[in-house]
Write a protein that holds these residues in place. Structure first.
Motif, PDB file in Angstrom:
ATOM      1  N   ALA A  83       0.833  -1.206   0.000  1.00 58.61           N
ATOM      2  CA  ALA A  83       0.000   0.000   0.000  1.00 58.61           C
ATOM      3  C   ALA A  83       0.868   1.256   0.000  1.00 58.61           C
ATOM      4  N   MET A  84       1.919   1.245   0.802  1.00 53.09           N
ATOM      5  CA  MET A  84       2.833   2.386   0.847  1.00 53.09           C
ATOM      6  C   MET A  84       3.505   2.588  -0.513  1.00 53.09           C
ATOM      7  N   LEU A  85       3.958   1.516  -1.114  1.00 51.62           N
ATOM      8  CA  LEU A  85       4.607   1.623  -2.414  1.00 51.62           C
ATOM      9  C   LEU A  85       3.617   2.080  -3.486  1.00 51.62           C
ATOM     10  N   GLY A  86       2.338   1.692  -3.312  1.00 55.88           N
ATOM     11  CA  GLY A  86       1.310   2.145  -4.238  1.00 55.88           C
ATOM     12  C   GLY A  86       1.138   3.646  -4.190  1.00 55.88           C
ATOM     13  N   VAL A  87       1.177   4.203  -2.970  1.00 55.58           N
ATOM     14  CA  VAL A  87       1.074   5.654  -2.815  1.00 55.58           C
ATOM     15  C   VAL A  87       2.302   6.330  -3.422  1.00 55.58           C
ATOM     16  N   ALA A  88       3.479   5.706  -3.235  1.00 56.34           N
ATOM     17  CA  ALA A  88       4.710   6.266  -3.809  1.00 56.34           C
ATOM     18  C   ALA A  88       4.607   6.345  -5.333  1.00 56.34           C
ATOM     19  N   LYS A  89       4.044   5.317  -5.945  1.00 55.46           N
ATOM     20  CA  LYS A  89       3.880   5.307  -7.410  1.00 55.46           C
ATOM     21  C   LYS A  89       2.888   6.384  -7.844  1.00 55.46           C
ATOM     22  N   GLU A  90       1.815   6.543  -7.064  1.00 63.15           N
ATOM     23  CA  GLU A  90       0.831   7.587  -7.377  1.00 63.15           C
ATOM     24  C   GLU A  90       1.460   8.967  -7.296  1.00 63.15           C
ATOM     25  N   ARG A  91       2.377   9.130  -6.365  1.00 64.44           N
ATOM     26  CA  ARG A  91       3.040  10.421  -6.201  1.00 64.44           C
ATOM     27  C   ARG A  91       4.157  10.619  -7.231  1.00 64.44           C
ATOM     28  N   GLU A  92       4.396   9.583  -8.029  1.00 65.32           N
ATOM     29  CA  GLU A  92       5.379   9.637  -9.118  1.00 65.32           C
ATOM     30  C   GLU A  92       6.776  10.018  -8.614  1.00 65.32           C
ATOM     31  N   VAL A  93       7.199   9.344  -7.566  1.00 67.66           N
ATOM     32  CA  VAL A  93       8.556   9.570  -7.066  1.00 67.66           C
ATOM     33  C   VAL A  93       9.550   9.065  -8.100  1.00 67.66           C
TER      34      VAL A  93
END
Length: 287
Positions: A83-93
């Motif tokens: 879930a955390m990595l999913g948010v990171a992808k959404e934030r386009e890090v």
């Protein structure tokens, strides 16, 4: 139940969809994360004006990775929460992301990274969330693989929240066993809210620990807990050598000094005899 997150559920469960999004939208939490990330990068002592490749351990939603990006570095993040990595992808890090359990070791090639940072993740490895989990073994597996994938002379800096001194001992002993030197740097030790623990690990042998923040320079020493001397002492005891600065060690050093002097005298004498140098007269008068 304890208020500490690591006592409430395993990390991959605690940081589910709701918690992951809350963690990444809470302005106060993001500010704290930013400050701790900047401090961790500072403690890495990276070369100036030189882009480095850093591994972010327990990278979460990529907040600490953004600090690395802003400072011109590339990074790879590892986290156990999808879930955390999913948010990171959404934030386009801009970092590369890998789903993985740190306690099972890191799958990277030797010398792949110029340093490592970790924010608020290390204490989770002290828990036994499954019957098969042995915290000491998991920590050793993690630190051993980290040591391998770091370039020699580089550092790893962990900001973490130790529960007690026993937990600190557990963590540092496994880091020592894996080959690291270093110790703890405690920033603002006299402040309840601002106090922060940073475990600074080094791969290039003994080096002085960075200065702690929020203390007078004359009082800085008590806020450092170096374990490199302890590590050397353990190695000496295992090898049968006298511990450093013990009585036997001092006597042995004195004997070695005298032996070195004698060898130098003999070497000089031999050189003079062999060269038959005219300017010294009789060789026997030199000593």
């Amino acid at each position: 139940m304890s208020g500490r997150p690591e006592h409430q559920a395993p990390p991959e469960i605690f940081y589910g969809e709701d918690e992951a999004r809350k963690y990444s939208r809470n302005t106060r939490m993001m500010e704290i994360q930013l400050v701790m990330s900047e401090r961790a990068v500072e403690l890495l002592c990276l070369p100036e004006n030189q882009p480095c490749h850093i591994i972010d351990l327990g990278c979460g939603s990529g907040l600490s990775g953004e600090t690395l990006t802003e400072q011109g570095h590339t990074w790879t993040g590892v986290d156990i929460s999808s879930a955390m990595l999913g948010v990171a992808k959404e934030r386009e890090v801009e970092g590369d992301l890998l789903l993985g359990d740190l306690g099972q070791g890191l799958p990277f090639r030797a010398g792949a990274f110029d340093g490592a940072i970790s924010i608020s993740a290390l204490q989770w490895l002290c828990n036994a969330d499954q019957r098969s989990h042995n915290p000491a073994k998991r920590l050793y597996t993690f630190f051993s693989s980290l040591y391998s994938c770091l370039s020699r002379g580089s550092r790893a800096v962990f900001q973490f929240y130790p529960e007690n001194s026993s937990q600190v001992e557990l963590i540092t002993s496994q880091a020592m066993k894996a080959g690291f030197t270093g110790g703890l740097v405690v920033d603002y030790p006299n402040s309840t809210k601002a106090k922060k623990f940073f475990l600074c690990l080094m791969t290039g042998g003994q080096q002085p620990l960075p200065a702690a923040l929020g203390v007078d320079s004359r009082e800085n020493a008590p806020n450092h807990v170096a374990f490199s001397q302890k590590r050397d002492r353990v190695k000496q005891l295992r090898s049968g050598k006298a511990p450093k600065k013990s009585r036997d060690w001092i006597l042995e050093k004195k004997k070695n000094v005298e032996d070195d002097k004698e060898r130098k005298r003999e070497k000089t004498l031999n050189l003079l005899v062999e060269s038959d140098h005219p300017m010294y007269g009789k060789v026997s008068n030199l000593f």
